[in-house]
Design a protein around this motif. Structure first.
Motif, mmCIF file in Angstrom:
data_model
loop_
_atom_site.group_PDB
_atom_site.id
_atom_site.type_symbol
_atom_site.label_atom_id
_atom_site.label_comp_id
_atom_site.label_asym_id
_atom_site.label_seq_id
_atom_site.Cartn_x
_atom_site.Cartn_y
_atom_site.Cartn_z
ATOM 1 N N ALA A 89 9.563 3.312 -3.710
ATOM 2 C CA ALA A 89 8.383 2.494 -4.002
ATOM 3 C C ALA A 89 8.781 1.175 -4.651
ATOM 4 O O ALA A 89 8.251 0.106 -4.318
ATOM 5 C CB ALA A 89 7.429 3.266 -4.913
ATOM 6 N N ASN A 90 9.714 1.251 -5.574
ATOM 7 C CA ASN A 90 10.175 0.044 -6.255
ATOM 8 C C ASN A 90 10.762 -0.965 -5.272
ATOM 9 O O ASN A 90 10.445 -2.163 -5.318
ATOM 10 C CB ASN A 90 11.219 0.431 -7.296
ATOM 11 C CG ASN A 90 11.993 -0.752 -7.818
ATOM 12 O OD1 ASN A 90 11.433 -1.677 -8.386
ATOM 13 N ND2 ASN A 90 13.304 -0.744 -7.609
ATOM 14 N N THR A 91 11.612 -0.489 -4.372
ATOM 15 C CA THR A 91 12.241 -1.402 -3.423
ATOM 16 C C THR A 91 11.224 -1.950 -2.426
ATOM 17 O O THR A 91 11.255 -3.141 -2.084
ATOM 18 C CB THR A 91 13.396 -0.699 -2.699
ATOM 19 O OG1 THR A 91 14.374 -0.305 -3.672
ATOM 20 C CG2 THR A 91 14.060 -1.617 -1.688
ATOM 21 N N LEU A 92 10.307 -1.118 -1.967
ATOM 22 C CA LEU A 92 9.262 -1.602 -1.065
ATOM 23 C C LEU A 92 8.412 -2.679 -1.733
ATOM 24 O O LEU A 92 8.046 -3.675 -1.096
ATOM 25 C CB LEU A 92 8.371 -0.438 -0.616
ATOM 26 C CG LEU A 92 9.011 0.605 0.298
ATOM 27 C CD1 LEU A 92 8.014 1.707 0.628
ATOM 28 C CD2 LEU A 92 9.537 -0.036 1.580
ATOM 29 N N ALA A 93 8.107 -2.492 -2.999
ATOM 30 C CA ALA A 93 7.335 -3.508 -3.719
ATOM 31 C C ALA A 93 8.110 -4.816 -3.800
ATOM 32 O O ALA A 93 7.521 -5.905 -3.733
ATOM 33 C CB ALA A 93 6.978 -3.012 -5.118
ATOM 34 N N GLY A 94 9.440 -4.712 -3.944
ATOM 35 C CA GLY A 94 10.267 -5.906 -3.983
ATOM 36 C C GLY A 94 10.311 -6.641 -2.654
ATOM 37 O O GLY A 94 10.471 -7.864 -2.611
ATOM 38 N N TYR A 95 10.134 -5.906 -1.558
ATOM 39 C CA TYR A 95 10.120 -6.529 -0.234
ATOM 40 C C TYR A 95 8.945 -7.495 -0.064
ATOM 41 O O TYR A 95 9.009 -8.409 0.748
ATOM 42 C CB TYR A 95 10.012 -5.458 0.854
ATOM 43 C CG TYR A 95 11.297 -4.774 1.220
ATOM 44 C CD1 TYR A 95 12.526 -5.409 1.101
ATOM 45 C CD2 TYR A 95 11.271 -3.475 1.719
ATOM 46 C CE1 TYR A 95 13.695 -4.755 1.459
ATOM 47 C CE2 TYR A 95 12.438 -2.820 2.080
ATOM 48 C CZ TYR A 95 13.651 -3.467 1.943
ATOM 49 O OH TYR A 95 14.804 -2.823 2.305
ATOM 50 N N LEU A 135 0.825 -1.209 0.000
ATOM 51 C CA LEU A 135 0.000 0.000 0.000
ATOM 52 C C LEU A 135 0.863 1.265 0.000
ATOM 53 O O LEU A 135 0.507 2.264 -0.642
ATOM 54 C CB LEU A 135 -0.942 -0.006 1.199
ATOM 55 C CG LEU A 135 -2.079 -1.030 1.122
ATOM 56 C CD1 LEU A 135 -2.870 -1.050 2.426
ATOM 57 C CD2 LEU A 135 -3.015 -0.743 -0.061
ATOM 58 N N LYS A 136 1.995 1.238 0.685
ATOM 59 C CA LYS A 136 2.891 2.402 0.643
ATOM 60 C C LYS A 136 3.473 2.565 -0.757
ATOM 61 O O LYS A 136 3.633 3.693 -1.243
ATOM 62 C CB LYS A 136 4.017 2.239 1.669
ATOM 63 C CG LYS A 136 4.880 3.492 1.823
ATOM 64 C CD LYS A 136 4.044 4.673 2.356
ATOM 65 C CE LYS A 136 4.894 5.908 2.576
ATOM 66 N NZ LYS A 136 4.099 7.045 3.105
ATOM 67 N N THR A 137 3.781 1.453 -1.422
ATOM 68 C CA THR A 137 4.252 1.511 -2.812
ATOM 69 C C THR A 137 3.230 2.209 -3.690
ATOM 70 O O THR A 137 3.563 3.112 -4.479
ATOM 71 C CB THR A 137 4.501 0.086 -3.342
ATOM 72 O OG1 THR A 137 5.581 -0.504 -2.630
ATOM 73 C CG2 THR A 137 4.817 0.096 -4.823
ATOM 74 N N ILE A 138 1.977 1.796 -3.565
ATOM 75 C CA ILE A 138 0.899 2.376 -4.376
ATOM 76 C C ILE A 138 0.750 3.863 -4.077
ATOM 77 O O ILE A 138 0.597 4.688 -5.001
ATOM 78 C CB ILE A 138 -0.407 1.607 -4.116
ATOM 79 C CG1 ILE A 138 -0.294 0.195 -4.729
ATOM 80 C CG2 ILE A 138 -1.619 2.345 -4.678
ATOM 81 C CD1 ILE A 138 -1.377 -0.765 -4.286
ATOM 82 N N GLU A 139 0.810 4.235 -2.815
ATOM 83 C CA GLU A 139 0.702 5.649 -2.426
ATOM 84 C C GLU A 139 1.817 6.481 -3.051
ATOM 85 O O GLU A 139 1.564 7.560 -3.633
ATOM 86 C CB GLU A 139 0.755 5.751 -0.905
ATOM 87 C CG GLU A 139 0.758 7.182 -0.377
ATOM 88 C CD GLU A 139 1.040 7.240 1.117
ATOM 89 O OE1 GLU A 139 1.652 8.240 1.570
ATOM 90 O OE2 GLU A 139 0.663 6.286 1.836
ATOM 91 N N LEU A 140 3.054 5.998 -2.960
ATOM 92 C CA LEU A 140 4.194 6.748 -3.483
ATOM 93 C C LEU A 140 4.136 6.885 -4.998
ATOM 94 O O LEU A 140 4.416 7.961 -5.549
ATOM 95 C CB LEU A 140 5.494 6.067 -3.074
ATOM 96 C CG LEU A 140 5.897 6.177 -1.599
ATOM 97 C CD1 LEU A 140 7.040 5.217 -1.289
ATOM 98 C CD2 LEU A 140 6.294 7.609 -1.256
ATOM 99 N N LEU A 141 3.779 5.807 -5.683
ATOM 100 C CA LEU A 141 3.766 5.857 -7.146
ATOM 101 C C LEU A 141 2.614 6.706 -7.669
ATOM 102 O O LEU A 141 2.785 7.454 -8.641
ATOM 103 C CB LEU A 141 3.686 4.438 -7.711
ATOM 104 C CG LEU A 141 4.978 3.628 -7.525
ATOM 105 C CD1 LEU A 141 4.765 2.172 -7.904
ATOM 106 C CD2 LEU A 141 6.121 4.225 -8.348
ATOM 107 N N ALA A 142 1.455 6.618 -7.041
ATOM 108 C CA ALA A 142 0.342 7.464 -7.478
ATOM 109 C C ALA A 142 0.689 8.937 -7.329
ATOM 110 O O ALA A 142 0.321 9.773 -8.171
ATOM 111 C CB ALA A 142 -0.919 7.126 -6.675
#
Length: 387
Positions: free
Chosen positions: A251-257, A222-229
């Protein structure tokens, strides 16, 4: 739901300027194979020379393998593994985007395990053998923000003879060290910034609608989505915006986590397996509206879609449709809402071979979809996405 195991053994140096600290790290060997793409960006942008300088400062020798394709092939990997063995390399550095990092992982595996890489693959024609040895240690230096390959143990490799694009990986393939330096991402062209950023977005959105989702990991998604939006359109519009680039990199690295991909990734692997000139992120974008609209229409994951809509700034979201609408707006803001399959050679007739292939390659988990997709459902999503 309270139980989980979380294991990411990669040491990460994150932030603008972090490449300059590579030589200060305890590197996993004394001679590296540096793996980059067959293009010119790593050389012309000075990134290769900077990595070589850092290795020199650390007293580490290196040789260069610069043959990686945008969709890395099995031959790419085996050629790189042969070079690593011939030159006595004891670790591998993947420098560039997801393709280079994925290839570096697979090369590190193939360089030390007997036989052919595909003998160990779990894909359609893979041999499914158990590895004999742990791979050579891997260092990842990412110059793009999209795949999350710097913090996961996976590599996506194409076997050209069978047009088979598939995920490949074992727990031992996590990088030992990764550099995520947003200064290295400033020159990525706008269209590639969008493709890569949306790849990270879909890693997160697929993880949220995934029926095997866990609240602990969902916070990363959800933080990834927030940052990218909030920040991806700005990075697309102005690549020199350091703050936007840094947030997209995070965001990219968080999504990878936390990456629990659903069938969408397998559906895209079928597309770019048959049509290797199609960038992975572009393929995901092409099918995104129809894919998420299908589940929104069924109302099978409204609660999860509402969470994502709120993360995208729709404060009072009450339906899954609001997530689809927010996704459509994000794609339009990044100027990628009208990508055409036909520009990559895909025809309406060729869509018919995609559903069966999507089920046979490793990309995402069909069993984790919010609703079961039949082959007719899959074909319908492709057909609705075709331009």
């Amino acid at each position: 739901m309270n139980n989980f195991t979380y294991f990411i053994p990669t040491r990460i140096l994150f932030g603008a300027g972090q490449l300059a600290h590579l030589h200060e790290q305890q590197l996993p060997g004394k001679k590296a194979l540096i793996v980059i793409s067959s293009g010119r960006s790593m050389k012309d942008g000075g990134y290769l020379s900077r990595v070589e300088e850092q290795l020199d400062l650390a007293g580490v020798g290196s040789v260069l393998f610069d043959q990686i394709k945008p969709n890395p092939t099995l031959k790419n990997v085996m050629d790189g593994a042969a070079m690593a063995k011939e030159n006595g390399c004891d670790f591998v550095v993947g420098l560039g985007g997801g393709s280079s990092m994925d290839a570096a992982k697979a090369i590190a595996f193939a360089a030390i395990n007997p036989g052919y890489l595909w003998e160990y693959s779990f894909s359609m024609t893979g041999g499914k053998k158990t590895p004999v040895n742990a791979p050579l240690p891997i260092v990842a230096v990412t110059t793009t923000a999209g795949t999350g390959s710097e913090v996961d143990p996976w590599a996506v490799i194409t076997k050209e003879e069978t047009e088979e694009k598939s995920g490949f990986g074992f727990e031992s393939m996590y990088p030992a060290l990764s550099i995520v330096d947003s200064d290295l991402m400033m020159t990525v062209p706008p269209i590639l910034t969008a493709y890569q950023g949306m790849d990270a977005f879909f890693h997160a959105s697929e993880s949220v609608i995934n029926t095997k989702n866990h609240p602990m990991g969902e916070m990363f998604a959800l933080k990834t989505i927030e940052l990218l939006a909030a920040c991806l359109p700005g990075a697309v519009k102005d690549g020199s915006d350091k703050e936007a680039r840094a947030h997209v990199a995070l965001a990219n690295t968080l999504a990878g986590y936390y990456m629990l991909c659903t069938s969408a990734h397998s559906m895209e692997h079928a597309m770019s397996g048959f049509y290797p000139n199609l960038p992975h992120g572009a393929g995901l974008i092409m099918i995104a509206h129809a894919y998420y609209q299908h589940f929104a229409d069924l109302h099978v994951c409204d609660g999860q879609m509402i969470k994502m809509a709120k993360a995208m700034g729709v404060e009072n979201a009450v339906s899954g449709q609001e997530f689809v609408d927010a996704l459509d707006k994000l794609l339009a803001d990044c100027n990628v809402e009208a990508l055409k399959m036909s520009e990559y050679g895909i025809t309406p007739e060729s869509l018919k071979k995609f559903p069966e292939r999507a089920r046979k390659v490793l990309g995402g988990d069909f069993s984790a979809d919010p609703a079961v997709l039949t082959d007719n459902d899959i074909l319908s999503i492709y057909q609705k996405s075709f331009r």
